[in-house]
Scaffold this motif. Structure first.
Motif, PDB file in Angstrom:
ATOM      1  N   ILE A  54       0.865  -1.257  -0.064  1.00  0.00           N
ATOM      2  CA  ILE A  54      -0.176  -0.031   0.208  1.00  0.00           C
ATOM      3  C   ILE A  54       0.832   1.823   0.201  1.00  0.00           C
ATOM      4  O   ILE A  54      -0.196   2.414   0.702  1.00  0.00           O
ATOM      5  N   MET A  62       0.758   2.005  -5.574  1.00  0.00           N
ATOM      6  CA  MET A  62       1.078   1.590  -4.717  1.00  0.00           C
ATOM      7  C   MET A  62       0.906  -0.603  -4.731  1.00  0.00           C
ATOM      8  O   MET A  62       1.158  -1.311  -5.018  1.00  0.00           O
ATOM      9  N   GLY A 137      -2.500   9.958   1.776  1.00  0.00           N
ATOM     10  CA  GLY A 137      -3.236   9.210   0.707  1.00  0.00           C
ATOM     11  C   GLY A 137      -4.891   9.529   0.724  1.00  0.00           C
ATOM     12  O   GLY A 137      -4.900  10.600  -0.675  1.00  0.00           O
ATOM     13  N   VAL A 139      -5.014   6.602   2.484  1.00  0.00           N
ATOM     14  CA  VAL A 139      -4.998   4.646   2.564  1.00  0.00           C
ATOM     15  C   VAL A 139      -5.165   4.509   3.924  1.00  0.00           C
ATOM     16  O   VAL A 139      -4.717   4.601   4.959  1.00  0.00           O
TER      17      VAL A 139
END
Length: 145
Positions: A54, A62, A137, A139
């Motif tokens: 990631i 990623m 991000g 994320v």
């Protein structure tokens, strides 16, 4: 076990106005031991998370893991990940492991990450913590063992 994983530029945890853990780039991992979880659940999750691809590679995709980047992990216990919101307006937390089991599995999880040569900082199990982070991000990934 359940985990909410956030890719961060930095993160820290404070208890009673005292910073007890902080990291630079890496992962903030909020973890919750669930009823019926055992040592193997904690170890399995700790083995999977550092391999998640990631983080950005040179092309911006990623494609890299925590192990690839040499990043750190901030592990924070969070029993509210066990919330049952299926009825009413007040979440129930009966799916969370009892505190004694939760504390042991939380520590086992953090130790299993550290055993993979990942720098690990932790919160304080059961404490009222303030967590600060710079989400990268963003994320955010949800995982269960």
């Amino acid at each position: 076990m359940r985990a909410l994983i956030q890719r961060v530029g930095s993160a820290s945890v404070t208890v009673n106005d005292r910073m007890i853990g902080e990291i630079g780039p890496g992962l903030l991992i909020l973890v919750c031991a669930m009823q019926g979880d055992d040592d193997s659940a904690a170890k399995k999750l700790a083995k999977r998370i550092p391999k998640l691809r990631i983080f950005r590679d040179d092309a911006g995709k990623m494609n890299r893991s925590l192990l690839d980047t040499g990043g750190s992990a901030l592990v924070v216990s969070q029993f509210t990940l066990a919330a049952d919101t299926s009825r009413g307006n007040r979440p129930g937390f009966s799916a969370a492991a009892p505190p004694r089991d939760g504390a042991r599995l939380y520590q086992l999880f953090a130790d299993a990450l550290a055993a993979q040569d990942i720098p690990v900082a932790t919160g304080e199990f059961g404490a009222d913590m303030a967590v600060a982070l710079v989400n990268d991000g963003p994320v955010t990934i949800w995982m269960e063992s």
